[in-house]
Each structure stands twice: as structure tokens, then as C-alpha cells.
Design a protein around this motif. Structure first.
Motif, PDB file in Angstrom:
ATOM      1  N   VAL A  73      61.823  30.267  25.734  1.00  0.00           N
ATOM      2  CA  VAL A  73      62.083  30.909  24.439  1.00  0.00           C
ATOM      3  C   VAL A  73      63.259  30.218  23.743  1.00  0.00           C
ATOM      4  O   VAL A  73      63.204  29.956  22.536  1.00  0.00           O
ATOM      5  N   ARG A  74      64.322  29.887  24.488  1.00  0.00           N
ATOM      6  CA  ARG A  74      65.481  29.197  23.883  1.00  0.00           C
ATOM      7  C   ARG A  74      65.091  27.812  23.374  1.00  0.00           C
ATOM      8  O   ARG A  74      65.530  27.388  22.297  1.00  0.00           O
ATOM      9  N   ILE A  75      64.251  27.102  24.112  1.00  0.00           N
ATOM     10  CA  ILE A  75      63.785  25.779  23.668  1.00  0.00           C
ATOM     11  C   ILE A  75      62.998  25.912  22.367  1.00  0.00           C
ATOM     12  O   ILE A  75      63.202  25.152  21.418  1.00  0.00           O
ATOM     13  N   ILE A  76      62.129  26.892  22.307  1.00  0.00           N
ATOM     14  CA  ILE A  76      61.314  27.092  21.099  1.00  0.00           C
ATOM     15  C   ILE A  76      62.199  27.511  19.929  1.00  0.00           C
ATOM     16  O   ILE A  76      61.988  27.072  18.798  1.00  0.00           O
ATOM     17  N   GLU A  77      63.208  28.334  20.180  1.00  0.00           N
ATOM     18  CA  GLU A  77      64.144  28.713  19.110  1.00  0.00           C
ATOM     19  C   GLU A  77      64.842  27.470  18.541  1.00  0.00           C
ATOM     20  O   GLU A  77      64.982  27.333  17.321  1.00  0.00           O
ATOM     21  N   ARG A  78      65.270  26.556  19.434  1.00  0.00           N
ATOM     22  CA  ARG A  78      65.911  25.316  18.959  1.00  0.00           C
ATOM     23  C   ARG A  78      64.931  24.470  18.148  1.00  0.00           C
ATOM     24  O   ARG A  78      65.298  23.895  17.119  1.00  0.00           O
ATOM     25  N   MET A  79      63.689  24.411  18.591  1.00  0.00           N
ATOM     26  CA  MET A  79      62.674  23.657  17.846  1.00  0.00           C
ATOM     27  C   MET A  79      62.436  24.270  16.467  1.00  0.00           C
ATOM     28  O   MET A  79      62.282  23.549  15.477  1.00  0.00           O
ATOM     29  N   GLU A  80      62.419  25.592  16.412  1.00  0.00           N
ATOM     30  CA  GLU A  80      62.255  26.278  15.129  1.00  0.00           C
ATOM     31  C   GLU A  80      63.421  25.946  14.197  1.00  0.00           C
ATOM     32  O   GLU A  80      63.225  25.731  12.998  1.00  0.00           O
ATOM     33  N   GLN A  84      63.204  24.071  10.613  1.00  0.00           N
ATOM     34  CA  GLN A  84      63.802  24.663   9.413  1.00  0.00           C
ATOM     35  C   GLN A  84      64.746  23.664   8.745  1.00  0.00           C
ATOM     36  O   GLN A  84      64.722  23.501   7.518  1.00  0.00           O
ATOM     37  N   LYS A  85      65.556  22.972   9.537  1.00  0.00           N
ATOM     38  CA  LYS A  85      66.472  21.966   8.986  1.00  0.00           C
ATOM     39  C   LYS A  85      65.683  20.831   8.331  1.00  0.00           C
ATOM     40  O   LYS A  85      66.038  20.355   7.243  1.00  0.00           O
ATOM     41  N   ALA A  86      64.581  20.423   8.965  1.00  0.00           N
ATOM     42  CA  ALA A  86      63.745  19.353   8.403  1.00  0.00           C
ATOM     43  C   ALA A  86      63.134  19.792   7.068  1.00  0.00           C
ATOM     44  O   ALA A  86      63.033  18.993   6.134  1.00  0.00           O
ATOM     45  N   GLU A  87      62.729  21.047   6.967  1.00  0.00           N
ATOM     46  CA  GLU A  87      62.187  21.553   5.699  1.00  0.00           C
ATOM     47  C   GLU A  87      63.254  21.561   4.611  1.00  0.00           C
ATOM     48  O   GLU A  87      62.990  21.199   3.469  1.00  0.00           O
ATOM     49  N   ALA A  96      56.387  15.952  10.678  1.00  0.00           N
ATOM     50  CA  ALA A  96      55.100  15.372  11.091  1.00  0.00           C
ATOM     51  C   ALA A  96      54.985  15.351  12.610  1.00  0.00           C
ATOM     52  O   ALA A  96      53.909  15.587  13.168  1.00  0.00           O
ATOM     53  N   ALA A  97      56.105  15.079  13.281  1.00  0.00           N
ATOM     54  CA  ALA A  97      56.096  15.058  14.745  1.00  0.00           C
ATOM     55  C   ALA A  97      56.010  16.467  15.338  1.00  0.00           C
ATOM     56  O   ALA A  97      55.440  16.660  16.417  1.00  0.00           O
ATOM     57  N   MET A  98      56.558  17.444  14.616  1.00  0.00           N
ATOM     58  CA  MET A  98      56.626  18.805  15.163  1.00  0.00           C
ATOM     59  C   MET A  98      55.390  19.656  14.864  1.00  0.00           C
ATOM     60  O   MET A  98      55.034  20.513  15.664  1.00  0.00           O
ATOM     61  N   LEU A  99      54.760  19.447  13.727  1.00  0.00           N
ATOM     62  CA  LEU A  99      53.606  20.272  13.351  1.00  0.00           C
ATOM     63  C   LEU A  99      52.346  19.762  14.034  1.00  0.00           C
ATOM     64  O   LEU A  99      52.095  18.560  14.094  1.00  0.00           O
ATOM     65  N   SER A 100      51.527  20.684  14.505  1.00  0.00           N
ATOM     66  CA  SER A 100      50.254  20.293  15.120  1.00  0.00           C
ATOM     67  C   SER A 100      49.293  19.829  14.035  1.00  0.00           C
ATOM     68  O   SER A 100      49.466  20.146  12.849  1.00  0.00           O
ATOM     69  N   ASP A 101      48.281  19.071  14.430  1.00  0.00           N
ATOM     70  CA  ASP A 101      47.317  18.564  13.455  1.00  0.00           C
ATOM     71  C   ASP A 101      46.537  19.681  12.770  1.00  0.00           C
ATOM     72  O   ASP A 101      46.088  19.528  11.644  1.00  0.00           O
ATOM     73  N   ASP A 102      46.393  20.824  13.441  1.00  0.00           N
ATOM     74  CA  ASP A 102      45.658  21.940  12.829  1.00  0.00           C
ATOM     75  C   ASP A 102      46.609  22.981  12.224  1.00  0.00           C
ATOM     76  O   ASP A 102      46.219  24.122  11.986  1.00  0.00           O
ATOM     77  N   TYR A 103      47.846  22.585  11.939  1.00  0.00           N
ATOM     78  CA  TYR A 103      48.833  23.462  11.317  1.00  0.00           C
ATOM     79  C   TYR A 103      48.280  24.033  10.008  1.00  0.00           C
ATOM     80  O   TYR A 103      47.621  23.342   9.230  1.00  0.00           O
ATOM     81  N   LEU A 104      48.587  25.292   9.780  1.00  0.00           N
ATOM     82  CA  LEU A 104      48.186  25.947   8.541  1.00  0.00           C
ATOM     83  C   LEU A 104      49.338  26.832   8.097  1.00  0.00           C
ATOM     84  O   LEU A 104      49.692  27.798   8.762  1.00  0.00           O
ATOM     85  N   SER A 144      50.839  28.402  29.004  1.00  0.00           N
ATOM     86  CA  SER A 144      51.365  27.150  28.448  1.00  0.00           C
ATOM     87  C   SER A 144      51.350  27.151  26.920  1.00  0.00           C
ATOM     88  O   SER A 144      51.523  26.109  26.305  1.00  0.00           O
ATOM     89  N   THR A 145      51.147  28.310  26.319  1.00  0.00           N
ATOM     90  CA  THR A 145      51.082  28.416  24.861  1.00  0.00           C
ATOM     91  C   THR A 145      52.147  29.390  24.379  1.00  0.00           C
ATOM     92  O   THR A 145      52.372  30.425  24.984  1.00  0.00           O
ATOM     93  N   ALA A 146      52.784  29.041  23.262  1.00  0.00           N
ATOM     94  CA  ALA A 146      53.756  29.939  22.650  1.00  0.00           C
ATOM     95  C   ALA A 146      53.300  30.244  21.234  1.00  0.00           C
ATOM     96  O   ALA A 146      52.792  29.368  20.534  1.00  0.00           O
ATOM     97  N   VAL A 147      53.466  31.494  20.833  1.00  0.00           N
ATOM     98  CA  VAL A 147      53.134  31.907  19.482  1.00  0.00           C
ATOM     99  C   VAL A 147      54.418  32.396  18.825  1.00  0.00           C
ATOM    100  O   VAL A 147      55.106  33.262  19.368  1.00  0.00           O
ATOM    101  N   VAL A 148      54.740  31.816  17.673  1.00  0.00           N
ATOM    102  CA  VAL A 148      55.939  32.200  16.932  1.00  0.00           C
ATOM    103  C   VAL A 148      55.497  32.819  15.621  1.00  0.00           C
ATOM    104  O   VAL A 148      54.735  32.218  14.875  1.00  0.00           O
ATOM    105  N   THR A 149      55.966  34.023  15.365  1.00  0.00           N
ATOM    106  CA  THR A 149      55.732  34.678  14.079  1.00  0.00           C
ATOM    107  C   THR A 149      57.086  35.037  13.497  1.00  0.00           C
ATOM    108  O   THR A 149      58.025  35.354  14.236  1.00  0.00           O
TER     109      THR A 149
END
Length: 154
Positions: A73-80, A84-87, A96-104, A144-149
Motif C-alpha cells: 500500500v505504501r509503494i502504491i501511495e508513492r506511485m500515486e 500526480q506530480k507528473a500530471e 506514459a511509463a506509469m499508465l497501463s495501455d488500457d488506462y481509462l 497481485s492486483t491493486a485497485v486505487v479509487t
């Protein structure tokens, strides 16, 4: 028909017949009660087995996020935070490196944007963020999957 007296037990034949009929009815009621009790017992056992087995079946087929691995969870928080900083800075290479190809992406007006559309709008400047305030973020890990809302004010 007049009542006949039964000398051996001291009651009339009509009374003896009624007693016999009453005993038969009582036995039938007892058997029905036993059958009902038996079915109620079987029903209760069935309900108990269903209740006992349901969590095992459910946990085997549907992953549940009850015990979140804090490290992940802490790793995913850092990625988020990196996303956010990249946006905010318009860093499309990082996104581009962080978003999956099927990002929506779903915008506040309900429009949807694919990964390519999101990156293009940041590159050409049609989308620019001066501030992003994230709240109500929930991170759920399922194997092996994380969902962030989350919700955001931009």
C-alpha cells in the motif's frame, strides 16, 4: 344404536371405539410431529452447513481486501504521488511509463480519455493542472492486483 357395555373394562363399546380412534389419532400426530421435527433438524443442519461453507467457497472464488499488505500500500501511495506530480508538471514520459495501455480516465464532466488521449492533451497543453487535491483515496490489494479509487479537486 344403544351403547353397549363392555364388561371387562367397564366402558361401553362406543367409548372403547372412541378411545381407540383417539389413540390412533395421537399416534398419527406423534409421527407427524416426529417427521416435522426430523425435517426441521435436517433444515437446520442444511442452513448450518451452508453458513459454514459459504465463507470458504466465497474466499476461494473472490479475493477480499481485508488484510492489506502495508508495504505494498505504501509503494502504491508513492506511485500515486509520482503520477500526480507528473500530471502537475506535464511530464508525459513518466505518465506514459506509469499508465497501463488500457488506462481509462474519467473527467468531472463524465468524458472518458484513453492513455493516448490523456498523454496527447498534456503534451499539446489542452489539459493543464495548476493544482490537484486528492481525497477519499482507497487502495485495495487483491493478490497481485491493486485497485486505487479516489476523488480529486483540480
Amino acid at each position: 344404536m344403544p351403547a353397549q357395555f363392555h364388561p371387562s373394562i367397564g366402558i361401553s363399546r362406543g367409548d372403547a371405539t372412541r378411545c381407540a380412534e383417539q389413540r390412533i389419532e395421537e399416534r398419527i400426530e406423534q409421527r407427524i410431529d416426529l417427521r416435522i421435527d426430523h425435517w426441521v433438524d435436517l433444515w437446520l443442519v442444511g442452513i448450518f452447513l451452508l453458513a459454514a461453507c459459504t465463507p470458504a467457497i466465497r474466499s476461494a472464488s473472490i479475493p477480499h481486501p481485508h488484510h492489506q499488505p502495508r508495504r505494498i500500500v505504501r509503494i502504491i501511495e508513492r506511485m500515486e504521488q509520482q503520477a500526480q506530480k507528473a500530471e502537475l508538471t506535464g511530464n508525459t514520459v513518466t505518465l506514459a511509463a506509469m499508465l497501463s495501455d488500457d488506462y481509462l480516465g474519467i473527467y468531472s464532466d463524465g468524458t472518458l480519455a484513453t492513455k493516448a488521449e490523456t498523454l496527447k492533451s498534456l503534451k499539446d497543453g489542452s489539459t493543464h493542472f495548476s493544482e490537484i487535491s486528492i481525497f477519499d483515496r482507497k487502495i485495495r490489494v487483491f493478490g497481485s492486483t491493486a485497485v486505487v479509487t479516489s476523488k480529486a479537486r483540480v
